[in-house]
Design an enzyme around this catalytic site. Structure first.
Site, PDB file in Angstrom:
ATOM      1  N   ASN A  20       0.834  -1.199   0.000  1.00 50.91           N
ATOM      2  CA  ASN A  20       0.000   0.000   0.000  1.00 50.91           C
ATOM      3  C   ASN A  20       0.870   1.250   0.000  1.00 50.91           C
ATOM      4  O   ASN A  20       1.974   1.209   0.520  1.00 50.91           O
ATOM      5  CB  ASN A  20      -0.883   0.031   1.255  1.00 50.91           C
ATOM      6  CG  ASN A  20      -2.000  -0.961   1.143  1.00 50.91           C
ATOM      7  OD1 ASN A  20      -2.484  -1.238   0.057  1.00 50.91           O
ATOM      8  ND2 ASN A  20      -2.387  -1.527   2.287  1.00 50.91           N
ATOM      9  N   CYS A  54      -5.734  -7.470  -2.992  1.00 47.87           N
ATOM     10  CA  CYS A  54      -6.130  -6.987  -1.684  1.00 47.87           C
ATOM     11  C   CYS A  54      -7.274  -7.861  -1.197  1.00 47.87           C
ATOM     12  O   CYS A  54      -8.161  -8.221  -1.962  1.00 47.87           O
ATOM     13  CB  CYS A  54      -6.599  -5.534  -1.841  1.00 47.87           C
ATOM     14  SG  CYS A  54      -7.328  -4.865  -0.359  1.00 47.87           S
ATOM     15  N   HIS A  55      -7.239  -8.195   0.073  1.00 45.11           N
ATOM     16  CA  HIS A  55      -8.252  -9.128   0.578  1.00 45.11           C
ATOM     17  C   HIS A  55      -9.462  -8.448   1.212  1.00 45.11           C
ATOM     18  O   HIS A  55     -10.290  -9.122   1.822  1.00 45.11           O
ATOM     19  CB  HIS A  55      -7.614 -10.103   1.573  1.00 45.11           C
ATOM     20  CG  HIS A  55      -6.898  -9.399   2.678  1.00 45.11           C
ATOM     21  ND1 HIS A  55      -5.921  -9.993   3.426  1.00 45.11           N
ATOM     22  CD2 HIS A  55      -7.017  -8.135   3.145  1.00 45.11           C
ATOM     23  CE1 HIS A  55      -5.462  -9.124   4.308  1.00 45.11           C
ATOM     24  NE2 HIS A  55      -6.127  -8.002   4.163  1.00 45.11           N
ATOM     25  N   HIS A 102      -9.522  -0.125  -1.451  1.00 45.14           N
ATOM     26  CA  HIS A 102      -9.856   0.249  -0.071  1.00 45.14           C
ATOM     27  C   HIS A 102     -11.081   1.153   0.048  1.00 45.14           C
ATOM     28  O   HIS A 102     -11.583   1.371   1.154  1.00 45.14           O
ATOM     29  CB  HIS A 102      -8.648   0.885   0.658  1.00 45.14           C
ATOM     30  CG  HIS A 102      -7.610  -0.126   1.035  1.00 45.14           C
ATOM     31  ND1 HIS A 102      -6.359   0.219   1.490  1.00 45.14           N
ATOM     32  CD2 HIS A 102      -7.622  -1.474   1.020  1.00 45.14           C
ATOM     33  CE1 HIS A 102      -5.651  -0.878   1.745  1.00 45.14           C
ATOM     34  NE2 HIS A 102      -6.405  -1.917   1.451  1.00 45.14           N
TER      35      HIS A 102
END
Lengths: 466, 466, 466, 466
Positions: C157, C179-180, C216
């Site tokens: 990130n 990304c999880h 995000h």
């Protein structure tokens, strides 16, 4: 429909054109081979007797030892009965009879225009669309009224116009069109892997391709097997077989089979443009300039693909009628004989029983940015749990953009022209078709003759000033 | 350049192709008639003597009583001298001689391909582009090096490829292409106002039009005079004159003038498609399918437009050479004879001396959303104080989209193919041209012959595998 | 790499940041659990000793009974050694130390700006990007030079800026970011299925979602399970739990775990906008106006999510360092403990060993038409045989378009500003961040302090006029 | 309407809001000064007496010696009478009274939110839009029914929402919105030419600009005078005057005039972003983050622009009412006092009496490609003979794209929210406004209070769950 653990039960399928002699039996086989779905299939056809026959035949599948699921078949007298509550609608119809098709395919020969199929493009495809679109307007309206939530799978040609019409009359429809031409090209790629690299028996669906196209003039911009790029391999294959053609075996020899070809057109287009034309040669030839591959029967012969005669289709129909009777009466035994089509796999994926990536015909939402928004295009899509979403296929490459965009734009114009029942606009599309190589005056005569030959099916058009 | 009150002084114009016999004298007249600009014109030509001749002729304009401004003419031996510090660059060249043009126009006739102009599209236009593009690569590079801030006005055909090439070699260039074909259509609209409504003597630039097009296959989607919509009027005009053609007077009778026409093609296209084709019939015919208007000389004759022979051009050149000599020597008197072109008006507007809306050829930034980004298109633009900004012209209408987009996309592909000097790609464009109605084999032969006829100008291509 | 039947052997993975204490061991577990790939993993880290430690630890996995494949680990002293010939590159680095992160997260608190994570957006994310981008410029250049054909998976990130930088320095790179956070939301949807419908134990990857987003600040516009639309179910769930929050069990209780939340922000955003915000609440809050969820610690508390302190991270690092030593020395036993990440599954699919649809961060080619072309966006993609192709995700819906587009456009501007090392432009982005709720003067002071705190990593910037 | 030579006679103008005290008299002056149009002006107003008063006043203009044309004024009791057969419709209304405006502007001050105008954006603009849009739905429907071919010019704020509403209820409408804020910036550029270059007295419309914007948050990406680029000159001007502000003379000193400013905001935005913000500082400040220029009255004071109080407007209204009475009674003499607005010039150009390039607010068809299609944007357009066509303005530059697109997208969402009368959606837009710097809870309270203050005008909304 309901789930019982991981099985979908009471699935209702409505099959428009369910009196079919041939295609229907393949579907019955595919359904019988599926172990996690069961339910009812409603057969609707303007020929009710044919549907009734298939009801009898279909129900016999349940008695087969190797049937993995039970499907109840019902011939329906009304579209309302067949469609109400359907989870899936399958459409596979013949617009008119082989008499009309005979005119579509062979009348243009008088003007030196030869067609190898005549059901999608060219003079034949255009006139067929004139007959077919009003039927699809009706079918689309039925779906809107009786089963607006159903998923609709079309197999009828002209594919693009049929799917476009469904979305035109019912924009919220969940419809897509399926065609196996790309599968055939995957098989050619598998053959290339074999002959060039010695990698044998690769299943066609292990060849991953990226189609960017309109139906039957499909082009592939990427092809991979495992992590191999197949383009250099196909290039070698094309260089090797371009001149003589690639003939797999006797049965598929183009000289013995008017549906076959030696892939010469396909390989020629690859050598010219650097991208893989991905339909059968008989289809591909019809989208190119008329003088390229279809100048005359000799030219087609030299390119080693057959011109399908409607006479053959008529004879073949007799055979299929007999077979239908024999299956019904029990004279011929029912057996499961799967089609290699993906309709059942698609239904399973839509129900969330699996996940599937395959090529379909759907309106362009941006999956091919340089074709018109809303035009029906063929790209891959992902089928998963109640969604069918196109994969971003990318722009048509510059080398083949003039060829493909012309086809796509002409089909868009044809859609509008037929929707308006505007004979002049339809004729404008007709004269600008790549196969219409005659003069304006001859084109006018030809168009008139073809339209009049099929006028029984054109009652919604005003033909007085033709 | 500097301003003295509202006059622009010391304007430097570089004229590439400044040895011209004809076009140059028109520019001299237009400049002499302009009362708020003055300065220097540098004439650059591969034929230096011709430029020198025009230097002498040009300077004589200053002595005329009715000259409103003074311009000093200078023949330049180098592009560097001509271009360095230029405020404006005008490009008007002939790529090759009339011998090459003779091959461009007439060689295809062997294969039944007739061309009415042969400088933009069709076999002739493509081969001309092969010669012309390398020259424009050179000119574009000169501009980049010697006068990157100059405004560049191109008049050379094939217009689209020339302008595209300038932007390809120097993307920051401030270039546009000008063509008077739309003006001619404004005049036809003025004639329609006269014959249908009795409104006489309307100036062509009081007819406001919205072109959405590629050069020479220009189409107009809106036309107004004052607050009148001219489409219904033009429809009446088309219905009235379509069959016989509209012939203004003897001089413009197409039978007496191979550059003239009776507007039949223009009116026919309007009746077919509902939009106004806005170039001369000789140009329009070349972008349509070969069998429509150019099937053979008889067909062209029946549509009442001339096929311009290069023989005529050769003879005409002799006359012009003589005239050049006579003007230089004083045997023929110099007079101001304005062109009706807008080059000088454009320069004035760019300098902020006025404001101008007119049609130009520029890369598509979105002014026509449904043509490719970056393709050179023809739309209106606003010229004001150092800016030339395209007006949003809108999408090509569906009816004519297949016709126009094909031309535009083919030109884009030709640009790439020539930039890469890729003979195979050029041939692919060639075979897919609407005029190339022969078979693939014949097209190959024709292409080879045409290329070899002009090979003296193709030294940057590898022709070994032609 | 080569295939041995259906197994991929000699796969070379380069792991940049391979000295990681934690994440690396998860990858080792995932690789050891994969039965159809084997090969070498090259660990590259600016802390060579840490990489060396992981080499020792990694090689121990091969001895485990339940290891299904063999992977040889190698610590590399140079990027060249690690990357040359790599099939895959994994990037997971910490840009700077926790001291810099401490400044990123906590300095803004002086001005009333609270951040729950501080690594993606807000003042902390922007300053972190200033440090991180130069590192990714270097990594991207290495890849270009040493393994241009490798597939590159980034986990670092700020995700968007990192992936964007790779494409900026090497446009042909085959990179994507993983990304999880969406996985967590799939789990919440599974919980909704349980609590609302009583359907238990649905695996998160049986929930199919359509993300349209930037990393995000991910939003889901469609969610299905089998053929069920999950939106009405999630609506009930949101109405039920919005006020109190949804807390699964003690361990995940947000009060006991500063990485956890009670999903109140997520449910509030759903109730406001009708679409599913699909990242953890701590991330989501940072993209909204500063006064909404992060006005002060009390507000965050009332929304039931934790503010992650860097002090905790520092303490946790000590634990992980000890664990690293213990694993190396054998004091602690190695065990396979899979991550739930999809990196290994993605590699398998790229090699053609399976097919996978999952969400990734890639440049926008049109998969989200109403975000800028080329901006890094998060949507689903299909992984198959050497290709990763985005699925057409559709437009961002109008309700959430202002929120998301602002984030995306700011990141684009930040990319340019950092690429140019233009401190003024970076500050412009900083002041227009939703979390920067202070005055212009205060923002200036804050920015200066944060930049100076981290200046050791900003040697490529000119900070003299800060 | 009809032409008599080059004069347009019997032009019918309908003026909605025709009871105006002030603006109406300016229009009367502009019309009286125009020598090539004449006709009738129908005044329609919910205050019929006010319209009647203006009928009397308007007709007096015809008696003035310097009146160049005759216009007959008529107060209309019905919209039908006023609009039927109109060639042009002018809309300039006040939605509600100054009491509602007082709430719009000053209620937010309780929460620390200060507005300098409060009629376009921010809490005031949003609530004003709630009142105004239903009125424009009615007006748009009238136009559709009574004069669908008329050209419609709107001057009412919030401009974007008003124009958008007209197109929403009647998509074929020929409407655009006009605003003079850009003119003011052209004047500032003229002042820059004077103070920096010593070029004096340049008329504002000789400064050519390219606006890419939404109304009142207008930005200019190109500015030229003759062939000079004004950006370097404006940069010098900004550097010189940024700190102290630029004050032309006593009358326009911002301290003496609450509509004036010292241009500090404008110059600050230019120095930050490199593009010219092109509305008055009072407007510009309202589109930026609330803490930038409008943190509190002291901050506004330090940036040297006034906060317009509604108290002043109320007092001013009294003066204007008195003036109205005096003009009607003859106590005050009528005189021609032109406005500097371009409404009359636009009508002339539409009628084909001239050609005009100026900035207008119209739906985005692609003139700004990176703003949403259909959003109302402000760019230049060309007015000529029955057409108003936007000029291609280009993308919003990256530096200012986050600022402008946020405003545009919020307005699009507000349009939908109000069209649906969806209070929750309206509140979502409200809380995400740059000026709404308070917490969610405070925002809720504030919104409720403001809505209730103006509820008399919100009868078409369901406010029960506010």
């Amino acid at each position: 429909m309901n789930f019982n653990g991981n099985k979908a039960e009471n699935v209702k399928i409505a099959y428009v054109g369910g009196g079919s002699r041939g295609w229907a039996w393949g579907l019955m086989s595919d359904l019988a081979s599926c172990d996690d779905m069961s339910g009812d299939v409603y057969l609707y056809d303007i020929d009710y007797e044919a549907a009734k026959n298939n009801e009898i035949i279909g129900n016999k599948y349940n008695e087969l030892e190797d049937a993995k699921s039970v499907w109840h078949y019902h011939a329906s007298k009304t579209a309302e009965e067949a469609l109400t509550g359907a989870d899936f609608v399958i459409i596979s119809i013949l617009p008119g009879t082989f008499d009309e098709m005979e005119s579509d395919v062979h009348t243009p020969e008088k003007y030196g225009i030869y067609q190898s199929v005549g059901d999608t493009s060219g003079p034949g495809g255009i006139v067929r669309a004139m007959r077919c679109v009003p039927m699809f307007e009706e079918i689309g309206t039925y779906i809107k009224n009786y089963c607006p939530e159903a998923w609709v799978i079309n197999y009828t040609n002209p594919m693009t116009l049929c799917v476009k019409t469904l979305y035109r009359v019912f924009p919220e429809i969940k419809a897509f069109g399926c065609c196996h031409e790309v599968f055939g090209t995957q098989k050619v790629l598998s053959q290339a892997l074999d002959t060039i690299c010695g990698i044998k028996d690769v299943e066609r669906d292990d060849i991953k391709v990226n189609p960017v196209a309109v139906n039957h003039f499909t082009w592939i911009t990427e092809a991979t097997y495992k992590n191999m790029d197949l383009f250099p391999i196909y290039k070698e294959f094309a260089d090797k077989y371009w001149e003589e053609g690639f003939i797999e075996n006797v049965e598929t020899n183009w000289m013995n089979n008017m549906f076959a070809s030696a892939q010469r057109v396909k390989l020629d287009l690859f050598r010219k443009y650097g991208y893989i034309a991905a339909a059968g040669d008989r289809h591909l030839a019809e989208f190119c300039e008329g003088k390229w591959y279809l100048k005359d029967p000799e030219t087609a012969h030299s390119w080693k693909f057959g011109l399908t005669t409607v006479e053959w289709r008529k004879n073949n129909l007799k055979t299929r009628l007999q077979k239908s009777e024999d299956l019904r009466s029990g004279k011929e035994e029912i057996k499961i004989d799967c089609t290699g089509e993906e309709g059942v796999a698609q239904m399973r994926a839509i129900l969330g029983l699996s996940e599937l990536v395959t090529n379909v015909n759907m309106p362009n939402l941006g999956q091919i940015p340089n074709l018109p928004y809303g035009a029906v295009v063929e790209t891959n899509a992902v089928f998963r749990s109640g969604t069918v979403k196109p994969i971003f296929a990318g722009n048509i490459p510059e080398e083949i953009y003039a060829l493909i965009s012309r086809v796509c734009i002409q089909q868009e114009a044809l859609n509008t022209a037929i929707a308006e029942r505007n004979i002049d606009k339809i004729f404008n599309v007709f004269t600008n078709d790549p196969l219409v190589t005659c003069s304006l005056d001859e084109a006018k005569e030809l168009f008139k003759e073809m339209v009049l030959n099929t006028k029984e099916y054109l009652t919604s058009y005003d033909l007085t000033n033709l």
